[in-house]
Write a protein that holds these residues in place. Structure first.
Motif, PDB file in Angstrom:
ATOM      1  N   ALA A 158       0.704  -1.234   0.032  1.00 32.94           N
ATOM      2  CA  ALA A 158       0.107  -0.050  -0.040  1.00 32.94           C
ATOM      3  C   ALA A 158       0.791   1.355  -0.093  1.00 32.94           C
ATOM      4  N   THR A 251      -4.120   8.128  -0.479  1.00 28.64           N
ATOM      5  CA  THR A 251      -4.436   6.719  -1.340  1.00 28.64           C
ATOM      6  C   THR A 251      -3.704   5.753  -0.823  1.00 28.64           C
ATOM      7  N   SER A 252      -2.609   5.647  -0.281  1.00 26.10           N
ATOM      8  CA  SER A 252      -1.760   4.815   0.419  1.00 26.10           C
ATOM      9  C   SER A 252      -2.827   4.207   1.487  1.00 26.10           C
ATOM     10  N   ILE A 255      -6.044   2.463   0.774  1.00 30.03           N
ATOM     11  CA  ILE A 255      -6.034   1.083   0.210  1.00 30.03           C
ATOM     12  C   ILE A 255      -5.775   0.195   1.572  1.00 30.03           C
ATOM     13  N   LEU A 283     -13.926   0.587   0.002  1.00 27.21           N
ATOM     14  CA  LEU A 283     -13.377   1.865  -0.210  1.00 27.21           C
ATOM     15  C   LEU A 283     -14.185   2.887   0.324  1.00 27.21           C
ATOM     16  N   ALA A 367      -6.454   2.892  -5.904  1.00 32.45           N
ATOM     17  CA  ALA A 367      -7.181   2.125  -4.989  1.00 32.45           C
ATOM     18  C   ALA A 367      -7.660   0.939  -5.424  1.00 32.45           C
ATOM     19  N   THR A 368      -8.449   1.084  -6.215  1.00 32.96           N
ATOM     20  CA  THR A 368      -9.539   0.069  -6.730  1.00 32.96           C
ATOM     21  C   THR A 368      -8.595  -1.109  -7.382  1.00 32.96           C
ATOM     22  N   ALA A 370      -5.365  -1.641  -7.030  1.00 32.92           N
ATOM     23  CA  ALA A 370      -4.501  -2.101  -6.235  1.00 32.92           C
ATOM     24  C   ALA A 370      -5.431  -3.350  -5.411  1.00 32.92           C
ATOM     25  N   ILE A 371      -6.394  -3.191  -5.044  1.00 31.74           N
ATOM     26  CA  ILE A 371      -7.198  -4.036  -4.135  1.00 31.74           C
ATOM     27  C   ILE A 371      -7.737  -5.209  -5.204  1.00 31.74           C
TER      28      ILE A 371
END
Length: 415
Positions: A158, A251-252, A255, A283, A367-368, A370-371
């Motif tokens: 993250a 953002t980090s 996440i 989120l 973010a989206t 990454a997950i």
């Protein structure tokens, strides 16, 4: 030697009973702190920053909208702060408050000129290319730990993911990322090395501006350099620093906070294998319940006024309690939860200094992605420690985990 506490501004008896905006309770249970402040003071509470520095924390939803929507009454230029004469040079919060030539502290026509350059540069980001870059970076980061069966999703994922994507959008080499992360976190933690961290971060932006002036490309700094706003090099250097901080840190933690929710809340348990609640729902809920930016500094009163039942003097510091405002009972259901799908949180702030729409779109895409990539690659991801063993950063400014240890079945590693 401890510095003497600054004297509160004249006519400010409320600060004789100010609550400290620091300490371990912001690490363990900030929501309870906000509830107590609301019960004791209402939507605007007198608070004390480290060193005895006074301020007002706005935790009322409507009051925060009022402050951020009335720039003529609550300005952004911190030079008007009435406490500056008593602030020591080595005050650790100084990097977050001192007036500098960045977009953060501009007002009126000057702010509109600078924000146009930022907004247009961000709007020029191709969403398809952004998704592609984000997926590539996510896969590469996951490859580094997928074969081990365990990872710390904060340090190894993250924290790195948004900054590596931003490095790509800024036209920066990824070798810059570790230095930028270190400088950024040191500054935001507000410790004794905060000012040194801020200087290291600014030096990185200075090098970037010089490089893009010489060799422009298809990136955010180059678009800002070419913009009709005609930003000077100093303006650009400071505004890029703002973009990097605003793009990375929230953002980090967005996440990692959403991942924590999905790994600990049974409503999301099925989502790890494609079930009920979605990544988007996690989120959104994370922004309501554990918004990455808890408190934002700040606004400064342009004249004597009233706010939330408190008398605010000209030059007083007004802190935006984004997390507290999101928890305001007036915008919650009877059980204290936000309405399903409600995106009216104030996590992006509000008004002309709020996070612009193109920036929100970039952050949400990062973010989206990454997950989604993480859960696709490691579908049996699970928390490796008890939930109560998770440790939050000791900061009233940000809400983020120190670490998020997980385990999983070792997965496929590319090439």
């Amino acid at each position: 030697m401890t510095e003497p506490a600054p004297t509160p501004p004249p006519g400010c008896p409320a600060h004789a009973h100010a609550a400290p905006l620091y300490g371990p309770r912001f690490q363990t249970d900030p929501a309870q702190v906000y509830r107590e402040l609301r019960a004791a003071h209402g939507p605007v509470a007198p608070v004390e920053l480290p060193g005895g520095v006074p301020g007002w924390l706005v935790i009322g939803y409507r009051e925060l909208q009022h402050v951020t929507g009335q720039p003529q009454l609550f300005g952004r230029d911190s030079a008007r702060w009435n406490a500056w004469p008593s602030i020591p040079d080595d005050w650790p919060m100084k990097p977050m408050m001192a007036p500098v030539p960045s977009i953060l502290y501009t007002e009126g026509a000057e702010h509109r000129r600078r924000s146009a350059a930022v907004g247009d540069a961000l709007a020029g980001v191709d969403q398809y290319e952004l998704r592609k870059h984000a997926e590539e970076i996510a896969d590469r980061l996951i490859d580094a730990f997928a074969g081990r069966g365990e990872a710390d999703l904060v340090a190894q994922y993250a924290h790195r993911m948004p900054l590596l994507v931003l490095c790509r959008l800024f036209g920066l080499g990824e070798e810059e990322a570790p230095v930028l992360i270190e400088g950024l976190l040191t500054m935001l933690d507000g410790g004794p090395d905060a000012q040194a961290g801020a200087l290291r971060l600014l030096a990185g932006m200075e090098r970037l501006v010089a490089e893009k002036r010489e060799w422009p490309g298809s990136d955010i700094p180059s678009r800002m350099l070419a913009h009709e706003a005609a930003l000077g090099e100093v303006e650009l250097m400071w505004d890029l620093r703002v973009l990097l901080i605003a793009g990375h840190q929230p953002t980090s933690y967005w996440i990692s906070n959403a991942l924590r929710l999905m790994l600990t809340d049974e409503r999301f348990a099925a989502s790890l294998s494609g079930g009920r609640r979605s990544v988007g729902q996690a989120l959104n809920e994370a922004l309501w319940e554990d918004t990455p930016t808890q408190v934002f500094a700040g606004r400064w009163a342009t004249r004597d006024t009233q706010l939330g039942g408190q008398r605010i003097a000209a030059g007083d510091l007004v802190l935006l309690g984004l997390a507290g405002a999101n928890a305001d009972p007036s915008v919650r259901l009877a059980d204290g939860a936000p309405a399903e799908g409600n995106r009216a949180h104030l996590s992006h702030s509000y008004g002309e200094h709020g996070c612009p729409s193109p920036a929100r779109e970039v952050a949400e895409m990062i973010a989206t992605t990454a997950i989604e990539v993480l859960l696709d690659r490691l579908p049996d991801l699970r928390l490796a420690v008890a939930e109560h063993a998770l440790v939050w950063r000791p900061s009233p400014w940000v809400r983020g985990l120190v670490a998020l240890p997980v385990s999983f079945t070792p997965g496929y590693v590319a090439g």
